[in-house]
Design a protein around this motif. Structure first.
Motif, short mmCIF file in Angstrom:
data_model
loop_
_atom_site.label_atom_id
_atom_site.label_comp_id
_atom_site.label_asym_id
_atom_site.label_seq_id
_atom_site.Cartn_x
_atom_site.Cartn_y
_atom_site.Cartn_z
N TYR A 37 0.84 -1.21 0.00
CA TYR A 37 0.00 0.00 0.00
C TYR A 37 0.87 1.25 0.00
N GLN A 38 0.66 2.11 -0.99
CA GLN A 38 1.54 3.27 -1.13
C GLN A 38 0.83 4.60 -0.97
N SER A 39 -0.47 4.57 -0.89
CA SER A 39 -1.21 5.83 -0.87
C SER A 39 -0.89 6.62 0.40
N PRO A 40 -1.30 7.88 0.45
CA PRO A 40 -1.06 8.68 1.65
C PRO A 40 -1.64 8.00 2.89
N PRO A 41 -1.20 8.44 4.08
CA PRO A 41 -1.69 7.82 5.30
C PRO A 41 -3.21 7.66 5.27
N HIS A 42 -3.64 6.59 5.87
CA HIS A 42 -5.04 6.20 5.84
C HIS A 42 -5.96 7.34 6.29
N GLN A 43 -6.71 7.88 5.34
CA GLN A 43 -7.65 8.95 5.70
C GLN A 43 -9.05 8.42 5.49
N SER A 44 -9.91 8.69 6.44
CA SER A 44 -11.29 8.25 6.22
C SER A 44 -12.26 9.35 6.62
N SER A 45 -13.48 9.16 6.20
CA SER A 45 -14.47 10.18 6.51
C SER A 45 -15.82 9.50 6.74
N VAL A 46 -16.67 10.19 7.48
CA VAL A 46 -18.01 9.66 7.75
C VAL A 46 -18.79 9.64 6.44
N LEU A 47 -19.35 8.49 6.13
CA LEU A 47 -20.07 8.33 4.86
C LEU A 47 -21.21 9.34 4.68
N LEU A 48 -21.99 9.50 5.73
CA LEU A 48 -23.16 10.38 5.58
C LEU A 48 -22.79 11.85 5.46
N LYS A 49 -21.51 12.18 5.75
CA LYS A 49 -21.11 13.58 5.61
C LYS A 49 -20.45 13.83 4.27
N HIS A 50 -20.33 12.77 3.46
CA HIS A 50 -19.63 12.93 2.18
C HIS A 50 -20.60 13.35 1.07
N GLY A 51 -20.17 14.36 0.32
CA GLY A 51 -20.97 14.82 -0.84
C GLY A 51 -22.43 15.02 -0.46
N SER A 52 -23.31 14.50 -1.32
CA SER A 52 -24.74 14.68 -1.05
C SER A 52 -25.37 13.38 -0.56
N ILE A 53 -24.54 12.45 -0.03
CA ILE A 53 -25.06 11.12 0.33
C ILE A 53 -26.26 11.22 1.28
N LYS A 54 -26.13 12.03 2.34
CA LYS A 54 -27.23 12.07 3.32
C LYS A 54 -28.51 12.66 2.68
N ASP A 55 -28.35 13.73 1.92
CA ASP A 55 -29.52 14.34 1.26
C ASP A 55 -30.15 13.37 0.28
N ASP A 56 -29.29 12.63 -0.45
CA ASP A 56 -29.82 11.66 -1.43
C ASP A 56 -30.58 10.54 -0.72
N ILE A 57 -30.04 10.07 0.40
CA ILE A 57 -30.73 9.02 1.17
C ILE A 57 -32.10 9.53 1.61
N LEU A 58 -32.14 10.75 2.14
CA LEU A 58 -33.42 11.30 2.60
C LEU A 58 -34.41 11.44 1.45
N LEU A 59 -33.91 11.79 0.29
CA LEU A 59 -34.78 11.92 -0.89
C LEU A 59 -35.35 10.54 -1.28
N PHE A 60 -34.47 9.53 -1.34
CA PHE A 60 -34.94 8.19 -1.72
C PHE A 60 -35.89 7.61 -0.67
N PHE A 61 -35.66 7.97 0.60
CA PHE A 61 -36.58 7.51 1.67
C PHE A 61 -37.98 8.09 1.47
N SER A 62 -38.05 9.23 0.83
CA SER A 62 -39.36 9.90 0.70
C SER A 62 -40.13 9.36 -0.51
N GLN A 63 -39.47 8.49 -1.30
CA GLN A 63 -40.12 7.97 -2.51
C GLN A 63 -40.54 6.52 -2.31
#
Ligand SMILES: [Fe+2]
Ligand SMILES: [Fe+2]
Length: 301
Positions: A37-63
């Motif tokens: 493994y050569q990439s920069p040190p392991h960086q991670s992020s909360v899934l629901l805070k990434h991009g529009s994931i949380k908003d998209d989930i809420l939209l799909f929940f409403s359909q």
């Protein structure tokens, strides 16, 4: 266990080859890959805070049909509480961005299988200690699709035998990629990615093993359910909720899916929300599957 031979290369989103076609995939091979493994040190992020994931989930929940399952705000909020702490390395989030841009159906499927498998895991898993690590399997089960050309993923005509084989490569490719990105050959998500097309009666792929792990079985049922409900390249009209549940019940009756998990899925669809063990599942078939369904049809070339 049957040997897992790669029929195609496994590579990263930026086209770096990780393992060549022809390799027999084992824990040792994944460990060896992790050590490179050569990439920069392991960086991670909360899934629901990434991009529009949380908003998209809420939209799909409403359909429909997810608005039946998540009919009230309290139910949605408690599910989001469970999903909120789930983290993923940035490379996995980049893959989600890639699909959002190039194959929106797959992106939607990632996040809905995440939601659904978390909901079912809450109802079905007695031990919630490992839940956080296990529910990452939902959004990552199809990660290996980056190793399958987009023209195969999005093809509207029946697949040829070799295209079908290429598509099936995503299970083992996802297993390898997750080991590399999570830096852990034993993480649960690897097992779920490899086994999510296996069936309880051994009729699935890549190995034809009989499913035994309950959390993998939850991902499998969530995967089949969301796939039936969504418009797919090979099927312009999706299944309605009733017909999708009937189809899944029929698969459980044939021994392909876990009966208890299907019971839990039917229970979350009922207005009175019974406990899954008290939920009687009807075997009656009244719905009509959509027309023009090309799934599973193979043309020889
Ligand atoms: Fe898959
Ligand atoms: Fe899937």
């Amino acid at each position: 266990m049957t040997t897992l031979k790669l029929n195609y290369n496994v590579f990263t989103l930026d086209n770096r080859q990780l393992i060549p076609a022809g390799t027999i995939v084992s824990d040792d091979i994944v460990e060896e890959l992790i050590s490179t493994y050569q990439s920069p040190p392991h960086q991670s992020s909360v899934l629901l805070k990434h991009g529009s994931i949380k908003d998209d989930i809420l939209l799909f929940f409403s359909q429909p049909p997810y608005n039946t399952i998540l009919a009230d705000e309290k139910r949605t909020a408690s599910l989001l509480d469970l999903m909120e702490p789930v983290n993923a390395p940035y490379q996995i989030l980049e893959i989600m961005d890639y699909f959002k841009l190039h194959d929106f159906y797959t992106y939607r499927h990632f996040i809905m299988v995440f939601a659904l498998s978390t909901l079912l895991a809450r109802d079905l898993m007695e031990d919630h200690n490992d839940l956080l690590a296990e529910v990452l399997a939902g959004p990552t089960h199809d990660l290996g699709k980056i190793c399958v050309p987009l023209n195969i993923l999005k093809k509207t005509d029946p697949l040829t035998r070799s295209e079908r084989l290429f598509l099936e490569h995503h299970a083992i490719a996802g297993h390898v990629l997750l080991g590399y990105y999570l830096q852990d050959s034993k993480a649960f998500a690897l097992k779920a990615a490899r086994d999510h097309h296996e069936r309880n009666d051994g009729s699935g792929y890549p190995c034809g093993t009989h499913l035994k792990d309950r959390m993998v079985e939850i991902v499998v049922v969530s995967d089949v359910y969301d796939a039936l409900l969504s418009p797919r390249p090979y099927r312009r009209i999706s299944y309605d909720n009733r017909t999708a549940l009937e189809e899944i019940t029929a698969m459980a009756k044939k021994g392909k899916l876990s009966w208890e998990i299907v019971q839990a899925l039917v229970a979350v669809n009922r207005k009175d929300r019974p406990h899954y063990s008290d939920c009687t599942v009807s075997l009656e078939k009244r719905g009509t599957p959509p027309p023009d369904n090309m799934y599973g049809i193979i043309v020889d070339k």
